[in-house]
Design a protein around this motif. Sequence first.
Motif, mmCIF file in Angstrom:
data_model
loop_
_atom_site.group_PDB
_atom_site.id
_atom_site.type_symbol
_atom_site.label_atom_id
_atom_site.label_comp_id
_atom_site.label_asym_id
_atom_site.label_seq_id
_atom_site.Cartn_x
_atom_site.Cartn_y
_atom_site.Cartn_z
ATOM 1 N N ARG A 48 0.839 -1.203 0.000
ATOM 2 C CA ARG A 48 0.000 0.000 0.000
ATOM 3 C C ARG A 48 0.874 1.253 0.000
ATOM 4 O O ARG A 48 0.553 2.239 -0.651
ATOM 5 C CB ARG A 48 -0.913 0.005 1.214
ATOM 6 C CG ARG A 48 -1.907 1.139 1.231
ATOM 7 C CD ARG A 48 -2.703 1.167 2.507
ATOM 8 N NE ARG A 48 -3.368 -0.070 2.784
ATOM 9 C CZ ARG A 48 -4.680 -0.238 2.799
ATOM 10 N NH1 ARG A 48 -5.468 0.771 2.568
ATOM 11 N NH2 ARG A 48 -5.207 -1.408 3.073
ATOM 12 N N SER B 87 2.426 1.517 -3.603
ATOM 13 C CA SER B 87 1.459 1.529 -4.709
ATOM 14 C C SER B 87 0.806 2.898 -4.870
ATOM 15 O O SER B 87 0.266 3.206 -5.921
ATOM 16 C CB SER B 87 0.404 0.438 -4.530
ATOM 17 O OG SER B 87 -0.408 0.700 -3.403
ATOM 18 N N LYS B 88 0.891 3.751 -3.842
ATOM 19 C CA LYS B 88 0.376 5.122 -3.946
ATOM 20 C C LYS B 88 1.123 5.901 -5.029
ATOM 21 O O LYS B 88 0.602 6.876 -5.570
ATOM 22 C CB LYS B 88 0.510 5.843 -2.611
ATOM 23 C CG LYS B 88 -0.385 5.312 -1.536
ATOM 24 C CD LYS B 88 -0.124 6.030 -0.227
ATOM 25 C CE LYS B 88 -0.904 5.369 0.893
ATOM 26 N NZ LYS B 88 -0.561 5.933 2.197
ATOM 27 N N GLU B 89 2.343 5.477 -5.303
ATOM 28 C CA GLU B 89 3.158 6.170 -6.308
ATOM 29 C C GLU B 89 2.675 5.904 -7.733
ATOM 30 O O GLU B 89 3.070 6.600 -8.655
ATOM 31 C CB GLU B 89 4.630 5.738 -6.180
ATOM 32 C CG GLU B 89 5.234 5.995 -4.814
ATOM 33 C CD GLU B 89 5.225 7.477 -4.438
ATOM 34 O OE1 GLU B 89 5.513 8.316 -5.314
ATOM 35 O OE2 GLU B 89 4.918 7.777 -3.272
ATOM 36 N N PHE B 90 1.824 4.890 -7.904
ATOM 37 C CA PHE B 90 1.310 4.544 -9.227
ATOM 38 C C PHE B 90 -0.119 5.060 -9.351
ATOM 39 O O PHE B 90 -0.978 4.726 -8.552
ATOM 40 C CB PHE B 90 1.309 3.025 -9.424
ATOM 41 C CG PHE B 90 2.665 2.404 -9.292
ATOM 42 C CD1 PHE B 90 3.568 2.468 -10.327
ATOM 43 C CD2 PHE B 90 3.034 1.772 -8.117
ATOM 44 C CE1 PHE B 90 4.823 1.904 -10.205
ATOM 45 C CE2 PHE B 90 4.284 1.199 -7.986
ATOM 46 C CZ PHE B 90 5.188 1.273 -9.033
ATOM 47 N N ASP B 91 -0.363 5.844 -10.365
ATOM 48 C CA ASP B 91 -1.702 6.367 -10.582
ATOM 49 C C ASP B 91 -2.278 5.672 -11.817
ATOM 50 O O ASP B 91 -2.027 6.087 -12.938
ATOM 51 C CB ASP B 91 -1.649 7.886 -10.787
ATOM 52 C CG ASP B 91 -3.023 8.475 -11.009
ATOM 53 O OD1 ASP B 91 -3.985 8.018 -10.365
ATOM 54 O OD2 ASP B 91 -3.130 9.392 -11.854
ATOM 55 N N ARG B 92 -3.044 4.602 -11.592
ATOM 56 C CA ARG B 92 -3.626 3.792 -12.658
ATOM 57 C C ARG B 92 -2.634 3.565 -13.814
ATOM 58 O O ARG B 92 -2.768 4.130 -14.898
ATOM 59 C CB ARG B 92 -4.919 4.394 -13.185
ATOM 60 C CG ARG B 92 -5.692 3.350 -13.987
ATOM 61 C CD ARG B 92 -7.017 3.874 -14.504
ATOM 62 N NE ARG B 92 -7.720 2.827 -15.183
ATOM 63 C CZ ARG B 92 -7.436 2.390 -16.417
ATOM 64 N NH1 ARG B 92 -6.455 2.907 -17.101
ATOM 65 N NH2 ARG B 92 -8.131 1.413 -16.960
ATOM 66 N N PRO B 93 -1.657 2.732 -13.579
ATOM 67 C CA PRO B 93 -0.648 2.472 -14.613
ATOM 68 C C PRO B 93 -1.242 1.695 -15.788
ATOM 69 O O PRO B 93 -2.134 0.874 -15.613
ATOM 70 C CB PRO B 93 0.382 1.607 -13.878
ATOM 71 C CG PRO B 93 -0.406 0.938 -12.805
ATOM 72 C CD PRO B 93 -1.471 1.913 -12.399
ATOM 73 N N LYS B 94 -0.755 1.988 -16.992
ATOM 74 C CA LYS B 94 -1.210 1.227 -18.165
ATOM 75 C C LYS B 94 -0.631 -0.180 -18.119
ATOM 76 O O LYS B 94 -1.314 -1.140 -18.392
ATOM 77 C CB LYS B 94 -0.781 1.935 -19.460
ATOM 78 C CG LYS B 94 -1.610 3.136 -19.796
ATOM 79 C CD LYS B 94 -1.202 3.630 -21.178
ATOM 80 C CE LYS B 94 -2.115 4.713 -21.642
ATOM 81 N NZ LYS B 94 -3.263 4.194 -22.330
ATOM 82 N N LEU C 52 -5.465 -1.258 -8.748
ATOM 83 C CA LEU C 52 -5.054 0.043 -9.278
ATOM 84 C C LEU C 52 -5.618 0.306 -10.670
ATOM 85 O O LEU C 52 -5.662 1.446 -11.108
ATOM 86 C CB LEU C 52 -3.523 0.138 -9.341
ATOM 87 C CG LEU C 52 -2.784 0.351 -8.036
ATOM 88 C CD1 LEU C 52 -1.281 0.217 -8.251
ATOM 89 C CD2 LEU C 52 -3.111 1.718 -7.455
ATOM 90 N N SER D 138 -4.184 -3.145 -0.127
ATOM 91 C CA SER D 138 -5.403 -2.376 -0.404
ATOM 92 C C SER D 138 -6.544 -3.265 -0.861
ATOM 93 O O SER D 138 -7.705 -3.013 -0.526
ATOM 94 C CB SER D 138 -5.126 -1.319 -1.480
ATOM 95 O OG SER D 138 -4.195 -0.383 -1.008
ATOM 96 N N LYS E 283 -12.920 -1.882 -0.709
ATOM 97 C CA LYS E 283 -12.309 -2.049 -2.027
ATOM 98 C C LYS E 283 -12.384 -3.483 -2.550
ATOM 99 O O LYS E 283 -12.181 -3.712 -3.735
ATOM 100 C CB LYS E 283 -10.849 -1.594 -1.985
ATOM 101 C CG LYS E 283 -10.699 -0.120 -1.682
ATOM 102 C CD LYS E 283 -9.244 0.272 -1.624
ATOM 103 C CE LYS E 283 -9.112 1.744 -1.275
ATOM 104 N NZ LYS E 283 -7.715 2.128 -1.136
#
Length: 191
Positions: free
Chosen positions: A53, A56-63, A81, A172, A178
Amino acid sequence: MITLEQKKNLKEEINQTVEIISGKNAEKKVDKMATHVFNPYDFLYSFATEDIRGYSKEFDRPKTFLTVGGSGDQLFNAILLGADRIDVFDYNKLVKRFIALKISAAKVFDSETFYRYFQTFDIELFGKLISELSEEDRIYWESLYDYLDYSVIRSNFFYRTLPKETTFQINSYLDNEKYDQFQSKVKSSRN
């Protein structure tokens, strides 16, 4: 229908797993923690031991998302995510069987039952998820349950896990709010 090559590989995976679980490699489990030597057939982690967690906050919906297989929790958090494509790798050949089991469990269990199953490997709970497994994965897991008591599978095949509260805190996808979203994504994804 599985091919002869798949049967051969499956038999090797089952034999290696039974050898691990039966205790012939118990001393290696302790040694591994100190030496960090990796093997193609090895003990497993039922849940992550790092704070997914947190990073993973550093990734904003990665492709796209590339991750180690490990416990499968990295994959599950990437699904939550919303990654469009997730590539998973692991040197341990048994990880793919375990992740298949976790995906099947995620499709049928709520988060509490999901967690409980991976703490106990209860045969009755296994019966509720078996229909979600591919033929090859079903044969693998049924073989283990046929050879060994489920409590032995849990205690001898997996490294020790973190406390439940910590496991839920660092993953998460296990959040009650979630988990339904995560489960829906798992059900609609192609494995």
